[in-house]
Design a protein around this motif. Sequence first.
Motif, PDB file in Angstrom:
ATOM      1  N   THR A 247      35.821  41.207  44.972  1.00  0.00           N
ATOM      2  CA  THR A 247      36.881  41.401  45.961  1.00  0.00           C
ATOM      3  C   THR A 247      36.658  40.456  47.137  1.00  0.00           C
ATOM      4  O   THR A 247      35.536  39.992  47.376  1.00  0.00           O
ATOM      5  CB  THR A 247      36.917  42.865  46.463  1.00  0.00           C
TER       6      THR A 247
ATOM      7  N   GLY B 238      40.370  41.730  54.426  1.00  0.00           N
ATOM      8  CA  GLY B 238      41.467  42.513  53.883  1.00  0.00           C
ATOM      9  C   GLY B 238      42.469  42.835  54.969  1.00  0.00           C
ATOM     10  O   GLY B 238      42.162  42.767  56.171  1.00  0.00           O
TER      11      GLY B 238
ATOM     12  N   LEU C 149      44.801  48.309  54.901  1.00  0.00           N
ATOM     13  CA  LEU C 149      43.907  48.810  53.865  1.00  0.00           C
ATOM     14  C   LEU C 149      42.846  49.726  54.469  1.00  0.00           C
ATOM     15  O   LEU C 149      42.574  50.816  53.961  1.00  0.00           O
ATOM     16  CB  LEU C 149      43.255  47.626  53.153  1.00  0.00           C
ATOM     17  N   TYR C 150      42.252  49.273  55.577  1.00  0.00           N
ATOM     18  CA  TYR C 150      41.160  50.031  56.197  1.00  0.00           C
ATOM     19  C   TYR C 150      41.683  51.188  57.044  1.00  0.00           C
ATOM     20  O   TYR C 150      40.959  52.156  57.283  1.00  0.00           O
ATOM     21  CB  TYR C 150      40.282  49.087  57.022  1.00  0.00           C
TER      22      TYR C 150
ATOM     23  N   TYR D   9      44.311  41.079  59.814  1.00  0.00           N
ATOM     24  CA  TYR D   9      43.259  41.171  58.813  1.00  0.00           C
ATOM     25  C   TYR D   9      41.936  41.512  59.505  1.00  0.00           C
ATOM     26  O   TYR D   9      41.783  41.344  60.722  1.00  0.00           O
ATOM     27  CB  TYR D   9      43.106  39.852  58.049  1.00  0.00           C
TER      28      TYR D   9
ATOM     29  N   LYS E 117      35.688  42.491  55.948  1.00  0.00           N
ATOM     30  CA  LYS E 117      35.505  43.693  55.128  1.00  0.00           C
ATOM     31  C   LYS E 117      34.284  44.496  55.584  1.00  0.00           C
ATOM     32  O   LYS E 117      33.152  44.025  55.470  1.00  0.00           O
ATOM     33  CB  LYS E 117      35.340  43.271  53.664  1.00  0.00           C
TER      34      LYS E 117
ATOM     35  N   ASN F  75      33.329  47.992  50.708  1.00  0.00           N
ATOM     36  CA  ASN F  75      33.960  47.554  49.465  1.00  0.00           C
ATOM     37  C   ASN F  75      34.903  48.601  48.880  1.00  0.00           C
ATOM     38  O   ASN F  75      35.808  48.267  48.119  1.00  0.00           O
ATOM     39  CB  ASN F  75      32.878  47.239  48.415  1.00  0.00           C
TER      40      ASN F  75
ATOM     41  N   HIS G 268      38.839  48.318  48.595  1.00  0.00           N
ATOM     42  CA  HIS G 268      39.261  47.307  47.628  1.00  0.00           C
ATOM     43  C   HIS G 268      39.184  47.863  46.203  1.00  0.00           C
ATOM     44  O   HIS G 268      40.062  47.602  45.371  1.00  0.00           O
ATOM     45  CB  HIS G 268      38.377  46.068  47.761  1.00  0.00           C
ATOM     46  N   HIS G 269      38.142  48.630  45.926  1.00  0.00           N
ATOM     47  CA  HIS G 269      37.995  49.204  44.591  1.00  0.00           C
ATOM     48  C   HIS G 269      39.063  50.255  44.325  1.00  0.00           C
ATOM     49  O   HIS G 269      39.489  50.437  43.176  1.00  0.00           O
ATOM     50  CB  HIS G 269      36.591  49.780  44.423  1.00  0.00           C
TER      51      HIS G 269
ATOM     52  N   ARG H 166      42.099  50.036  45.271  1.00  0.00           N
ATOM     53  CA  ARG H 166      43.305  49.295  44.884  1.00  0.00           C
ATOM     54  C   ARG H 166      43.161  48.699  43.484  1.00  0.00           C
ATOM     55  O   ARG H 166      44.150  48.537  42.760  1.00  0.00           O
ATOM     56  CB  ARG H 166      43.607  48.198  45.908  1.00  0.00           C
TER      57      ARG H 166
END
Length: 649
Positions: A301, A305, A309-310, A334, A337, A340, A343-344, A346
């Motif tokens: 990844t 991000g 997302l976060y 953005y 990161k 992780n 991201h996993h 998604r």
Amino acid sequence: MHVILPDGKQLELQQGATALDAAKAIGPRLAQDALAATANGELVDLMTPLPDGANITLITKKNPADAAPLFRHSLGHVMSMAVGEFYKAKGYPADAIKRGVGPYIENGWYQDFDLPEPLREEDLPEIEKIMRDIIGRGLEFTRTEVPREEALKKVAHDPYKVELINDLPENEPLTFYQQGDYVDLCRGPHFPNTGKLPTSFKLMSTSGAYWRGNEKNPILQRVYGVAFATQKELDEYLHLLEEAKRRDHRKLGRELELFTIDPMVGKGLPLWLPNGTILREELTNFMKQQQFQRGYHPVVTPNIGNLELYKTSGHYQNYSDSNFSPITVDDEEYMLKPMNCPHHMRIYASKPRSYRDLPVRLAEFGTVYRYEQSGELNGLTRVRGFTQDDAHIFARPDQIKQEFLGVLDLTVLVLKTFGMDDVRFRIGVREPGNEKYVGEDSYWEMAERQIIEAVEEVGLPYTIEPGDAAFYGPKLDFVVKDVLGREWQLGTIQVDPNLPERFDLTYVGEDGAPHRPIVIHRAPFGSLERFTGILIEHYAGNFPLWLAPRQVMIIPIADRHNDYAWELREELHRAGLRAEVDDSSNRMQAKVRSAEISRIPVMLIVGDKEQEAREVATRERTPEGHKERKGVKFDDLKAELVERYRSRS
């Protein structure tokens, strides 16, 4: 009033009685031997009034280590008194010395001073000598509680004490402790008499410290001391300190050319040098092999991000202090990161999943970034950019315990492989009433129950730590004690019913309806940087053959043996071993010494006899020292080394 003794008996005392009064009521010998007490589990001195109905235990000279915080704090007062006498001998008045705080800490104490002239390191033995004289005087510690106005008069010459008093609530009791002619504002507790203090102490160092930790305040001089109940304990501690210096991963990292931290690159951002990169890759390959055998799928990844997302995961809100600031790109925000796992999530959501597909095990050596204060950065063990051996297992509820047991088995294997056998297991659960935790109570209860059942099933001893859970779920931490007796939290396994909810993850169940998976987060190493730093110190740089960046050094005795040495090197290299030849002009003994300093585990020495018979003489490092063999057939040795390397012996 009354107190309750360890055997359950009640002891009637006068109102305002102290632990010393309790000791006297039991017997004069106990009163003479008493050093301190516990009241309802809290350490107290013999001078402080006890609460009515308290459960008390008296601590005597038979077990002085039980009162270590008290004797360390009292030695801090003795040191402060000794500093006063030291400067008095130099002609300074008593009020020329101002004092900040002076608490006890693990293994010792420190005291902050504002001095008329700085103490030098070479002055510390003289301060120690005065301390021992004060101990020999047998001075009583006395405790006095005074009104605020009187307290302010007592410390009028010392702006630091005045500030401390003014910052305390109006109803806060103000107490002073005195031994001889030395008096200090202090809440205690203390030993009853300087003569009862242990003499197994040492003043270690001085440093600068901002008053109250604020860089806008004056810098005071801080003096550190350590103390133990016995000289044996002090000697062992000082030996461990010397050993820690010898093993310091920052020092060894330079000497063995493993890593560097370059200010032009940035604080807390290590650069892995070739030797360190080999070490890192061996660790990575070890874990990848284990993951392949256990059904993990590798993923990769990006290092940044989208901020959303976060925010969805909750990492942005819950770890705001350790996140780097967002950056704007094409009207979108953005962030570097920090984790992780979002991201996993998604990746799991990238296609429909069936109950038959689960568990899905996604693994990544993913680099993440956290903001750490400059003063907290420390070599590889505290950095701003690090790589986690991260994996997320998406499982059905009925698979959780089995998957958890599989991760538990992997993590224990990792620790045993590196000789980290002194481990304690800590289960972090929610703290009641703490609002940082997200998700339904039923989710949390299920997850906590699954962890406890799994740990009990394999018979591991554990403790439960309320408030130690991640914001999204409970966890099991592996706390490892290294060869120096220091504890490190390394691997972690977390059961998470909440991120799947936040990301609306589903799988199609046997009934054709959507169901929520549960996620297990796991990282047996924790981070490659931190694990490597700990490993360097654990091994003192003397890595086993399979991990050593430089495995074999071939040493020709004379120039005429160089060709044979290079021939052997090529054969070892083709077999996958990291071999080198020292064909310098140095004598053989100097070459051997150089290889030992570089901590190369195997040396092959070749001369006329070895060259003629296609043999080698070996000098190999072992835990007991060095093992030497002569007349070893090279082909046999090569096979032996290859087997040891491949088996990670």
